[in-house]
Write a protein that holds these residues in place. Sequence first.
Motif, short mmCIF file in Angstrom:
data_model
loop_
_atom_site.label_atom_id
_atom_site.label_comp_id
_atom_site.label_asym_id
_atom_site.label_seq_id
_atom_site.Cartn_x
_atom_site.Cartn_y
_atom_site.Cartn_z
N THR A 112 41.25 46.25 29.28
CA THR A 112 39.87 45.73 29.21
C THR A 112 39.84 44.24 29.50
O THR A 112 38.97 43.75 30.23
N ILE A 113 40.78 43.49 28.94
CA ILE A 113 40.85 42.05 29.18
C ILE A 113 41.09 41.77 30.66
O ILE A 113 40.42 40.93 31.27
N LYS A 114 42.03 42.48 31.26
CA LYS A 114 42.32 42.29 32.68
C LYS A 114 41.08 42.58 33.52
O LYS A 114 40.75 41.81 34.44
N SER A 115 40.37 43.63 33.21
CA SER A 115 39.15 43.97 33.94
C SER A 115 38.08 42.89 33.76
O SER A 115 37.42 42.50 34.73
N ALA A 116 37.92 42.40 32.54
CA ALA A 116 36.90 41.37 32.26
C ALA A 116 37.22 40.07 32.97
O ALA A 116 36.30 39.33 33.34
N LEU A 117 38.49 39.79 33.19
CA LEU A 117 38.89 38.54 33.84
C LEU A 117 38.95 38.64 35.37
O LEU A 117 39.13 37.63 36.04
N SER A 118 38.79 39.85 35.89
CA SER A 118 38.79 40.02 37.35
C SER A 118 37.63 39.25 37.95
O SER A 118 36.56 39.16 37.34
N PRO A 119 37.83 38.71 39.13
CA PRO A 119 36.74 37.95 39.75
C PRO A 119 35.48 38.80 39.85
O PRO A 119 35.53 39.96 40.26
N ARG A 120 34.38 38.20 39.43
CA ARG A 120 33.10 38.89 39.51
C ARG A 120 32.34 38.33 40.70
O ARG A 120 32.38 37.12 40.94
#
Length: 125
Positions: A112-120
């Motif tokens: 979840t953290i990795k996904s949240a930190l992915s460039p948006r």
Amino acid sequence: MTVILVVEDELATLDLLRRSLSKAGYEIATAPDGKTALTILANSRPDLLLLDLMLPDIPGMDILKHVMTLPDPPPVVIFSARGDASDIEAGISAGAYKYLVKPISRDKLLETIKSALSPRPKSQT
């Protein structure tokens, strides 16, 4: 280095999260209460906020609402024992990236953290 602010009042859980996330390569700032979290946020901008809702002084939802008023707010992952559908809906509606109900596996948390930190993608207005 990516900085995660962990806001959690249960000190054993806070320490476990600090050690686990540090081992995964993140720099960790910790806040055992809402006042400390707001002080940290006033002086620095973490890359992600891992937020418990049930804090001893300031409700986590109030902290979330404050974070959402900041210019370019960091993603917020709620990490709470409160798992009612209404709590989850309120957290997501208030701007949380994700709402995780405790307990949760380390792998799911890191995913979840990795996904949240992915460039948006930037909004195109």
